[in-house]
Motif scaffolding. Structure first.
Motif, PDB file in Angstrom:
ATOM      1  N   ILE A  67      32.659  58.156  19.826  1.00  0.00           N
ATOM      2  CA  ILE A  67      34.076  58.604  20.471  1.00  0.00           C
ATOM      3  C   ILE A  67      33.732  59.771  20.769  1.00  0.00           C
ATOM      4  CG2 ILE A  67      35.465  60.999  19.934  1.00  0.00           C
ATOM      5  CD1 ILE A  67      35.549  59.923  16.895  1.00  0.00           C
ATOM      6  N   SER A  68      32.571  60.247  21.569  1.00  0.00           N
ATOM      7  CA  SER A  68      31.567  60.976  22.766  1.00  0.00           C
ATOM      8  C   SER A  68      31.729  59.716  23.599  1.00  0.00           C
ATOM      9  CB  SER A  68      30.413  61.997  22.211  1.00  0.00           C
ATOM     10  OG  SER A  68      31.131  62.048  20.748  1.00  0.00           O
ATOM     11  N   ALA A  69      31.321  58.409  23.674  1.00  0.00           N
ATOM     12  CA  ALA A  69      30.366  57.983  24.608  1.00  0.00           C
ATOM     13  C   ALA A  69      32.234  57.767  24.710  1.00  0.00           C
ATOM     14  CB  ALA A  69      29.986  56.589  23.528  1.00  0.00           C
ATOM     15  N   VAL A  70      33.247  57.364  24.702  1.00  0.00           N
ATOM     16  CA  VAL A  70      34.617  56.556  25.132  1.00  0.00           C
ATOM     17  C   VAL A  70      34.548  57.894  26.652  1.00  0.00           C
ATOM     18  CG1 VAL A  70      36.846  56.138  25.123  1.00  0.00           C
ATOM     19  CG2 VAL A  70      35.327  55.376  22.776  1.00  0.00           C
ATOM     20  N   ALA A  71      34.672  59.104  25.149  1.00  0.00           N
ATOM     21  CA  ALA A  71      35.505  60.438  26.692  1.00  0.00           C
ATOM     22  C   ALA A  71      33.713  60.328  27.653  1.00  0.00           C
ATOM     23  CB  ALA A  71      34.916  61.860  25.403  1.00  0.00           C
ATOM     24  N   GLU A  72      32.898  60.549  27.439  1.00  0.00           N
ATOM     25  CA  GLU A  72      32.010  59.998  28.452  1.00  0.00           C
ATOM     26  C   GLU A  72      31.972  58.826  29.689  1.00  0.00           C
ATOM     27  OE1 GLU A  72      29.921  62.444  28.042  1.00  0.00           O
ATOM     28  OE2 GLU A  72      28.330  62.436  29.728  1.00  0.00           O
ATOM     29  N   THR A  73      32.934  58.027  29.372  1.00  0.00           N
ATOM     30  CA  THR A  73      32.714  56.746  29.901  1.00  0.00           C
ATOM     31  C   THR A  73      34.208  57.181  30.954  1.00  0.00           C
ATOM     32  OG1 THR A  73      32.953  55.701  28.722  1.00  0.00           O
ATOM     33  CG2 THR A  73      31.536  54.985  29.762  1.00  0.00           C
ATOM     34  N   ASN A  74      34.851  58.062  30.414  1.00  0.00           N
ATOM     35  CA  ASN A  74      36.452  58.718  30.936  1.00  0.00           C
ATOM     36  C   ASN A  74      37.526  57.316  30.969  1.00  0.00           C
ATOM     37  OD1 ASN A  74      36.200  60.640  32.488  1.00  0.00           O
ATOM     38  ND2 ASN A  74      34.992  59.905  34.141  1.00  0.00           N
ATOM     39  N   ARG A  75      37.382  56.378  29.699  1.00  0.00           N
ATOM     40  CA  ARG A  75      38.134  55.749  29.526  1.00  0.00           C
ATOM     41  C   ARG A  75      39.454  56.375  27.797  1.00  0.00           C
ATOM     42  NH1 ARG A  75      37.455  50.695  30.211  1.00  0.00           N
ATOM     43  NH2 ARG A  75      38.455  50.377  28.695  1.00  0.00           N
ATOM     44  N   ALA A  76      40.945  55.697  28.470  1.00  0.00           N
ATOM     45  CA  ALA A  76      41.185  56.009  27.179  1.00  0.00           C
ATOM     46  C   ALA A  76      41.205  55.646  26.059  1.00  0.00           C
ATOM     47  CB  ALA A  76      42.560  55.138  27.614  1.00  0.00           C
ATOM     48  N   PRO A  77      41.490  56.982  25.071  1.00  0.00           N
ATOM     49  CA  PRO A  77      42.535  57.697  24.901  1.00  0.00           C
ATOM     50  C   PRO A  77      42.204  58.817  25.082  1.00  0.00           C
ATOM     51  CG  PRO A  77      41.430  57.830  22.746  1.00  0.00           C
ATOM     52  CD  PRO A  77      40.708  56.511  23.447  1.00  0.00           C
ATOM     53  N   PHE A  78      40.905  58.868  26.319  1.00  0.00           N
ATOM     54  CA  PHE A  78      40.056  59.830  27.271  1.00  0.00           C
ATOM     55  C   PHE A  78      39.891  60.517  28.750  1.00  0.00           C
ATOM     56  CE2 PHE A  78      38.177  59.737  23.056  1.00  0.00           C
ATOM     57  CZ  PHE A  78      38.729  60.736  22.366  1.00  0.00           C
ATOM     58  N   ASP A  79      40.958  59.350  29.553  1.00  0.00           N
ATOM     59  CA  ASP A  79      41.131  59.098  30.654  1.00  0.00           C
ATOM     60  C   ASP A  79      41.708  59.905  31.594  1.00  0.00           C
ATOM     61  OD1 ASP A  79      43.384  58.271  29.962  1.00  0.00           O
ATOM     62  OD2 ASP A  79      43.495  56.091  31.369  1.00  0.00           O
ATOM     63  N   LEU A  80      41.520  61.143  31.049  1.00  0.00           N
ATOM     64  CA  LEU A  80      43.093  62.253  31.626  1.00  0.00           C
ATOM     65  C   LEU A  80      41.854  62.047  33.156  1.00  0.00           C
ATOM     66  CD1 LEU A  80      44.568  64.949  29.899  1.00  0.00           C
ATOM     67  CD2 LEU A  80      42.913  63.079  28.595  1.00  0.00           C
ATOM     68  N   PRO A  81      40.900  62.378  33.580  1.00  0.00           N
ATOM     69  CA  PRO A  81      40.383  62.591  34.907  1.00  0.00           C
ATOM     70  C   PRO A  81      41.382  61.696  35.814  1.00  0.00           C
ATOM     71  CG  PRO A  81      37.745  62.644  33.845  1.00  0.00           C
ATOM     72  CD  PRO A  81      39.308  62.431  32.972  1.00  0.00           C
ATOM     73  N   PHE A 131      33.699  51.525  40.425  1.00  0.00           N
ATOM     74  CA  PHE A 131      34.450  50.660  39.706  1.00  0.00           C
ATOM     75  C   PHE A 131      33.270  50.563  38.993  1.00  0.00           C
ATOM     76  CE2 PHE A 131      37.829  47.951  37.719  1.00  0.00           C
ATOM     77  CZ  PHE A 131      39.055  48.876  37.442  1.00  0.00           C
ATOM     78  N   LEU A 132      32.652  49.809  39.676  1.00  0.00           N
ATOM     79  CA  LEU A 132      31.174  49.225  39.040  1.00  0.00           C
ATOM     80  C   LEU A 132      30.716  49.930  38.327  1.00  0.00           C
ATOM     81  CD1 LEU A 132      28.953  46.515  39.221  1.00  0.00           C
ATOM     82  CD2 LEU A 132      28.084  47.530  41.237  1.00  0.00           C
ATOM     83  N   ALA A 133      30.693  51.242  39.024  1.00  0.00           N
ATOM     84  CA  ALA A 133      29.750  52.492  38.338  1.00  0.00           C
ATOM     85  C   ALA A 133      30.344  52.202  36.060  1.00  0.00           C
ATOM     86  CB  ALA A 133      29.617  53.772  39.024  1.00  0.00           C
ATOM     87  N   GLU A 134      31.998  52.777  36.192  1.00  0.00           N
ATOM     88  CA  GLU A 134      32.191  52.868  34.781  1.00  0.00           C
ATOM     89  C   GLU A 134      31.850  51.394  34.250  1.00  0.00           C
ATOM     90  OE1 GLU A 134      36.202  54.022  35.141  1.00  0.00           O
ATOM     91  OE2 GLU A 134      37.061  53.013  33.577  1.00  0.00           O
ATOM     92  N   TYR A 135      31.717  50.275  34.892  1.00  0.00           N
ATOM     93  CA  TYR A 135      31.512  49.144  33.855  1.00  0.00           C
ATOM     94  C   TYR A 135      30.158  49.445  33.453  1.00  0.00           C
ATOM     95  CZ  TYR A 135      36.613  47.955  33.432  1.00  0.00           C
ATOM     96  OH  TYR A 135      37.795  47.585  33.288  1.00  0.00           O
ATOM     97  N   ALA A 136      29.308  49.970  34.574  1.00  0.00           N
ATOM     98  CA  ALA A 136      27.818  50.174  34.092  1.00  0.00           C
ATOM     99  C   ALA A 136      27.826  50.995  33.050  1.00  0.00           C
ATOM    100  CB  ALA A 136      27.730  50.291  34.704  1.00  0.00           C
ATOM    101  N   ASN A 137      28.657  51.983  33.223  1.00  0.00           N
ATOM    102  CA  ASN A 137      28.210  52.593  31.871  1.00  0.00           C
ATOM    103  C   ASN A 137      28.562  52.587  30.834  1.00  0.00           C
ATOM    104  OD1 ASN A 137      27.159  54.982  33.696  1.00  0.00           O
ATOM    105  ND2 ASN A 137      29.735  55.677  34.777  1.00  0.00           N
ATOM    106  N   MET A 138      30.224  52.344  30.665  1.00  0.00           N
ATOM    107  CA  MET A 138      30.643  51.256  29.936  1.00  0.00           C
ATOM    108  C   MET A 138      28.916  50.584  28.940  1.00  0.00           C
ATOM    109  SD  MET A 138      34.129  50.067  30.416  1.00  0.00           S
ATOM    110  CE  MET A 138      34.442  49.353  28.481  1.00  0.00           C
ATOM    111  N   PHE A 139      28.460  49.636  29.701  1.00  0.00           N
ATOM    112  CA  PHE A 139      27.878  48.754  29.147  1.00  0.00           C
ATOM    113  C   PHE A 139      26.506  49.548  28.560  1.00  0.00           C
ATOM    114  CE2 PHE A 139      24.258  45.647  29.135  1.00  0.00           C
ATOM    115  CZ  PHE A 139      24.932  44.698  28.615  1.00  0.00           C
TER     116      PHE A 139
END
Lengths: 393, 169
Positions: free
Chosen positions: A205-219, A242-250
């Motif tokens: 759950i925290s990882a989803v928030a940390e990568t700024n993804r829905a449902p925590f994509d408030l920013p 965008f690349l950084a966001e997907y790299a962070n997800m990975f």
């Protein structure tokens, strides 16, 4: 001739080059998978035009982003506007340096590997805040402030959840964390009579928030903030974010796999008779069935070029399936296969969350972070420490 | 050779970043150079083989404290701050201190390495196989009391900040 092959820097340099060269392409295809899956959740088709079933869409998108006009707002702080996406991408890709893709495919193994990853994700926040501030515009600034608060809050829960896993392994080195799981003959997810599932859920759950993804994509809540911190960014700079966001997800998926899902190990790594069905038959079936499945799809396509392309993809998949049946090749890549398969499962979950959960309100987000995630993670550390010591004695 | 190169590179980052931190007029630029300076110091730790200190320096200073610094700076009116006098009236005190320390460093540099009484690892000390584990061992055995006192201090700060933020307790 042979000497440079055995140089200690040879393997790390090659791995680094492969990661840096290949990841933008991989990220493009993760985006395609995401669009296809979201389309499927919403009973649409998704991208269909470029290539058979949209298979060449990422390449077209990348070309478009590279050729777009590069706009810098008149009143922006130019230096910081320039450096902010670079910070984000740099930190996201640096984290790859300590991820063990298999028992010998990794750039480096330092004994504070996990800390290096959390350090890089901490520095990555700077890219978002600075980008939002340097745009000199209202929505990006609000988005940046939100994301700073969100990331700093969830970083605490993330670190506390990781601590339970580190306690099991007794080391911070990513490679040794996986080796510890091999020695104990169990993934840490199921350790301590299943109690480790709690920190894993907190981590996810925290990882989803940390990568700024829905449902925590408030920013980057579109309905309120246009696009959040990157509203003023366009073209290649936007692509870097965008690349950084997907790299962070990975990276967060890779950390979850390494710490809780046994990294490059196959399921039941110590049961010898499962070697053939899991390491040979399973990947061969997986790629073979996908390859054969492409053929009827190709028949239904009207354009001959697209049909040939899809048949070529089918041939490629069958070739990969055959490669997995060759012992020499199998030995070399089976660790990588399991690692990437597990990462793909977590990435699929993250996309699934995006497709099914509505966005949280800002106060709800903070409540979840501070009043639920952090106390639960702390409790999990205490319980797991006591149970682990009792089990060990 | 490579170590020397990296030492000078990180030293340059640390010192240059420090100088630019105090001379920039824009507060966000100052914060950026402070980040560069702190990252340079982290690199110096890494060169000394102190990986744990390196990681903690980045996580806490660059990732934690500087993010909060920037958070506050962004909410301040920067235009007004830029017009204010950059150096305060006690600059000559600082100058005296700096030249004093500079004289001290110059004296010791002239004396050579023998003038220092550097700490040496005790004979027969265990080989450092990972300094993270060593730090943990030392922290929870030899320095347990200071460690606990520091944590109580932090707890007081946390409770105090909650008390100040809440209107009604």
């Amino acid at each position: 001739m042979e000497s440079w092959l055995e140089h200690p820097l040879f393997a790390p340099v090659v791995t680094t080059l492969v990661i840096v060269a290949l990841f933008p392409l991989v990220a493009g295809y993760i985006v395609l998978v995401e669009r296809k899956l979201l389309a499927d959740f919403q009973v649409r088709l998704g991208p269909m035009r470029v290539g058979p079933h949209g298979l060449l869409q990422p390449i077209a998108d990348a070309l478009k982003l590279l050729l777009k006009e590069d706009v810098i707002p008149e009143k922006a702080d130019k230096g910081i506007f320039w450096v902010a996406p670079v910070i984000s991408t740099f930190t996201a890709l640096t984290a790859f340096a300590v991820i063990p893709f298999s028992n010998y495919i990794f750039v480096t193994d330092v004994n504070v590997g996990l800390l290096v990853i959390s350090a890089m994700s901490a520095v990555g926040i700077l890219g978002i805040i600075l980008g939002g501030w340097a745009s000199n515009s209202h929505y990006p600034l609000l988005g940046a402030l939100r994301s700073a608060a969100q990331l700093v809050s969830y970083e605490v829960a993330l670190a506390l959840a990781l601590l339970s896993g580190v306690m099991m392994a007794g080391t911070l080195s990513m490679v040794n964390i996986v080796r510890a799981q091999q020695e104990r003959q169990i993934w840490f997810l199921f350790e301590n009579y299943g109690l480790m599932i709690v920190p894993f859920m907190v981590y996810l759950i925290s990882a989803v928030a940390e990568t700024n993804r829905a449902p925590f994509d408030l920013p980057e809540a579109e309905s309120e903030l246009v696009a959040g911190f990157h509203t003023e960014y366009s073209g290649f700079r936007w692509a870097l974010y965008f690349l950084a966001e997907y790299a962070n997800m990975f990276v967060v998926a890779a950390v979850a796999v390494t710490l809780f899902w046994g990294g490059w190990l196959r399921p039941f790594p110590n049961v010898a008779w499962l070697e053939w069905p899991l390491n040979y038959a399973f990947p061969a079936l997986l790629f073979g069935v996908s390859g054969v499945g492409c053929v009827p799809l190709a028949r239904r396509l009207k354009s001959t070029v697209q049909r040939r392309l899809l048949l070529a993809v089918a041939g490629l998949l069958l070739l990969v399936a055959a490669a997995f049946l060759t012992p020499a090749v199998n030995q070399a890549v089976i660790g990588l296969f399991w690692f990437l398969l597990k990462v793909a499962v977590i990435l699929y979950w993250m996309i699934w969350f995006r497709g099914t959960f509505p966005r949280f309100r800002y106060d709800q987000l903070m409540n979840i972070g501070w009043k639920y995630m952090i106390p639960i993670a702390m409790g999990a550390i205490l319980v797991n420490a006591v149970v682990g010591m009792w089990k060990g004695s | 050779m490579l170590d020397t190169f990296f030492f000078y590179a990180f030293a340059l980052l640390t010192l240059g970043g420090g100088i630019l931190t105090v001379t920039r007029r824009n507060a966000v630029h100052s914060a950026m150079w402070l980040i560069v300076s702190l990252a340079g110091a982290a690199g110096l730790y890494l060169l000394q083989g102190a990986e744990f200190l390196f990681a903690v320096q980045i996580v806490l200073y660059v990732g934690g404290i500087m993010v909060l610094f920037l958070f506050v700076i962004m909410l301040v009116n920067l235009d007004e701050a830029a017009k204010m006098r950059q150096f305060n009236k006690q600059w000559w005190v600082a100058l005296a201190c700096v030249s004093g320390v500079g004289a001290l460093v110059a004296y010791f540099l002239r004396q050579g390495a023998g003038a220092f009484r550097l700490a040496r690892p005790p004979q027969g000390a265990p080989i450092l196989e990972g300094n993270t584990e060593r730090i943990a061992d030392v922290l929870f055995s030899e320095y347990l009391l200071p460690f606990e006192i520091a944590s109580v201090l932090l707890l007081v700060a946390i409770v105090g900040s909650v008390l100040m933020a809440k209107r009604k307790v």
